[in-house]
Each structure stands twice: as structure tokens, then as C-alpha cells.
Design a protein around this motif. Sequence first.
Motif, PDB file in Angstrom:
ATOM      1  N   GLU A   1      -5.523  14.410   1.508  1.00  0.00           N
ATOM      2  CA  GLU A   1      -7.340  14.017   0.644  1.00  0.00           C
ATOM      3  C   GLU A   1      -8.134  12.919   0.943  1.00  0.00           C
ATOM      4  OE1 GLU A   1      -9.133  15.811  -0.219  1.00  0.00           O
ATOM      5  OE2 GLU A   1      -7.490  17.586   0.142  1.00  0.00           O
ATOM      6  N   GLU A   2      -6.931  11.359   1.779  1.00  0.00           N
ATOM      7  CA  GLU A   2      -7.412  10.509   1.930  1.00  0.00           C
ATOM      8  C   GLU A   2      -7.489  10.252   3.543  1.00  0.00           C
ATOM      9  OE1 GLU A   2      -5.733   7.201  -1.665  1.00  0.00           O
ATOM     10  OE2 GLU A   2      -4.365   7.878   0.069  1.00  0.00           O
ATOM     11  N   TYR A   3      -6.701  11.366   3.894  1.00  0.00           N
ATOM     12  CA  TYR A   3      -6.839  11.310   5.098  1.00  0.00           C
ATOM     13  C   TYR A   3      -7.842  12.324   5.482  1.00  0.00           C
ATOM     14  CZ  TYR A   3      -6.293  13.393   9.685  1.00  0.00           C
ATOM     15  OH  TYR A   3      -6.411  13.645  11.093  1.00  0.00           O
ATOM     16  N   LYS A   4      -8.289  13.441   5.269  1.00  0.00           N
ATOM     17  CA  LYS A   4      -9.482  13.969   5.243  1.00  0.00           C
ATOM     18  C   LYS A   4     -10.203  12.771   4.929  1.00  0.00           C
ATOM     19  CE  LYS A   4      -7.451  18.726   3.874  1.00  0.00           C
ATOM     20  NZ  LYS A   4      -7.459  19.338   3.214  1.00  0.00           N
ATOM     21  N   GLU A   5     -10.557  12.470   4.179  1.00  0.00           N
ATOM     22  CA  GLU A   5     -11.709  11.604   3.603  1.00  0.00           C
ATOM     23  C   GLU A   5     -12.434  10.579   4.793  1.00  0.00           C
ATOM     24  OE1 GLU A   5     -12.191   9.869  -0.222  1.00  0.00           O
ATOM     25  OE2 GLU A   5     -11.419  12.005  -0.871  1.00  0.00           O
ATOM     26  N   GLU A   6     -10.657   9.506   5.303  1.00  0.00           N
ATOM     27  CA  GLU A   6     -11.131   9.031   6.590  1.00  0.00           C
ATOM     28  C   GLU A   6     -11.168   9.440   7.857  1.00  0.00           C
ATOM     29  OE1 GLU A   6      -9.897   5.164   6.810  1.00  0.00           O
ATOM     30  OE2 GLU A   6     -11.310   5.193   5.668  1.00  0.00           O
TER      31      GLU A   6
ATOM     32  N   GLU B   1       0.494  -1.221   0.296  1.00  0.00           N
ATOM     33  CA  GLU B   1      -0.080  -0.496  -0.230  1.00  0.00           C
ATOM     34  C   GLU B   1       0.923   1.526  -0.216  1.00  0.00           C
ATOM     35  OE1 GLU B   1      -2.305  -0.225   3.663  1.00  0.00           O
ATOM     36  OE2 GLU B   1      -3.352  -2.299   2.622  1.00  0.00           O
ATOM     37  N   SER B   2       0.574   2.130  -0.954  1.00  0.00           N
ATOM     38  CA  SER B   2       1.243   3.574  -0.900  1.00  0.00           C
ATOM     39  C   SER B   2       0.587   4.157   0.184  1.00  0.00           C
ATOM     40  CB  SER B   2       0.554   4.311  -2.036  1.00  0.00           C
ATOM     41  OG  SER B   2      -0.505   4.817  -2.130  1.00  0.00           O
ATOM     42  N   ARG B   3       1.599   5.274   0.604  1.00  0.00           N
ATOM     43  CA  ARG B   3       1.425   6.175   1.964  1.00  0.00           C
ATOM     44  C   ARG B   3       0.355   6.725   1.636  1.00  0.00           C
ATOM     45  NH1 ARG B   3       5.185   4.142   5.668  1.00  0.00           N
ATOM     46  NH2 ARG B   3       7.267   4.190   4.518  1.00  0.00           N
ATOM     47  N   MET B   4      -0.336   7.705   2.637  1.00  0.00           N
ATOM     48  CA  MET B   4      -1.306   7.576   3.122  1.00  0.00           C
ATOM     49  C   MET B   4      -1.800   9.563   2.155  1.00  0.00           C
ATOM     50  SD  MET B   4      -4.684   9.099   5.889  1.00  0.00           S
ATOM     51  CE  MET B   4      -5.004   6.649   5.599  1.00  0.00           C
TER      52      MET B   4
ATOM     53  N   ASP C   1       2.330  11.250   7.114  1.00  0.00           N
ATOM     54  CA  ASP C   1       2.568  10.324   6.001  1.00  0.00           C
ATOM     55  C   ASP C   1       3.284   9.380   6.175  1.00  0.00           C
ATOM     56  OD1 ASP C   1       4.153  11.730   8.360  1.00  0.00           O
ATOM     57  OD2 ASP C   1       5.796  12.186   6.840  1.00  0.00           O
ATOM     58  N   LYS C   2       3.135   8.975   7.448  1.00  0.00           N
ATOM     59  CA  LYS C   2       3.418   7.562   7.629  1.00  0.00           C
ATOM     60  C   LYS C   2       2.100   6.475   7.698  1.00  0.00           C
ATOM     61  CE  LYS C   2       7.561   9.099  10.724  1.00  0.00           C
ATOM     62  NZ  LYS C   2       7.005  11.252  10.654  1.00  0.00           N
ATOM     63  N   LEU C   3       1.020   7.379   8.103  1.00  0.00           N
ATOM     64  CA  LEU C   3      -0.363   6.275   7.493  1.00  0.00           C
ATOM     65  C   LEU C   3      -0.829   5.760   6.267  1.00  0.00           C
ATOM     66  CD1 LEU C   3      -2.654   8.582   9.577  1.00  0.00           C
ATOM     67  CD2 LEU C   3      -0.872   6.501  10.672  1.00  0.00           C
ATOM     68  N   ARG C   4      -1.134   4.516   6.523  1.00  0.00           N
ATOM     69  CA  ARG C   4      -1.497   3.901   5.404  1.00  0.00           C
ATOM     70  C   ARG C   4      -3.130   3.116   5.756  1.00  0.00           C
ATOM     71  NH1 ARG C   4       2.586   0.829   3.018  1.00  0.00           N
ATOM     72  NH2 ARG C   4       4.339   1.917   3.698  1.00  0.00           N
ATOM     73  N   MET C   5      -3.953   3.286   4.758  1.00  0.00           N
ATOM     74  CA  MET C   5      -5.427   3.266   4.702  1.00  0.00           C
ATOM     75  C   MET C   5      -5.498   1.717   5.049  1.00  0.00           C
ATOM     76  SD  MET C   5      -7.250   5.645   2.610  1.00  0.00           S
ATOM     77  CE  MET C   5      -8.776   4.902   3.107  1.00  0.00           C
TER      78      MET C   5
END
Length: 162
Positions: free
Chosen positions: A10-15, A4-7, A52-56
Motif C-alpha cells: 500500500e505504501e508503494y502504491k501511494e509512493e 525504518e521498516s520495509r515498505m 519487499d526490499k524498499l524503504r521510503m
Amino acid sequence: MRIESRMTQEEYKEEARRLRPQMMNVARRYLADDDAEDTVQDALLRLWQMVDKLRMPLDGLASVLVRNLCVDKERRRHRTLALTEAGDNEDNGRDERIERMMGIIESLPSLQQTILRLRHMEGMEMKDIAEIIGSSEVALRKALSRARQAVRQQYMKQYDEQ
């Protein structure tokens, strides 16, 4: 094995929007509404600092983080109450050491705090923590060792000053 790529931000905001109600439910199990809201905000801020270190997906990490923050808040509240009621000197000494240690942990960078809490307070396995934070077990072990060393050094520094 899926890589998986890093979050992204925008993905963080949606999550964060998706997870907020779930996080509030966890916080409300421990705290009153106002405290629950503050705790969820704190958790979201801590997650944002690690974006920058998180993954979904963030479900597990977000729930554990909120629960730990709630438990910490309750512990602080109970310790404050216990200290004001003046108990046994030995218990107060132990409580002071625990309070000092928790203060040191809270002063660490967010990732180190999270790693220490997941490993020592939640008792999670290294492979599970590594998966949550998107790291290898080797890198996690090094980070955990550095976090423990930082706590030890700060504790000894405070101990020597007294």
C-alpha cells in the motif's frame, strides 16, 4: 539513527502515485512522450519487484532508475544506428562487447542490475547505495561482487561459444 521498516504494498502504491509525475518529468528530458511513458512504467515495475526490499522515501532511487533506463534506451538506439551505418571494425568490435555486456546486465535480477548501475554508471558511493536499497554496506558489497561474478561468467560463456 532511525530504523525504518520495509515498505508495504500500500505504501508503494501511494509512493508510485506521488512520484509518477516527477518520474515522467525526468523521462521527458531524455525521450519522446510515448517512450517516456513506457520507461516510467518499466521503472515502476522494477521498483514493484523490489517492494519487499524498499524503504521510503523512493524519490532518489526512482529518479536514478528512470534516468538509467532512459540512457540505456538512448544508447541502444544509437548503437543500433551505428551498427547499421557500418563503421570502423575496431569500433564495431568494441560496440559488440559493450552491447553484449549490457545485455548480460539486463538479464540479471533487478536488484543486481540496480546495484551495478548505481555503482558503475552513476558512480555512487557504497554507503549511499546501501541506504537507498535498505541494506548494510557489507551485504551490498557481497551482492555487488555476486553481480559482477554473474556478468563475468555469462560473458565468458558467450565468448567461449563464439
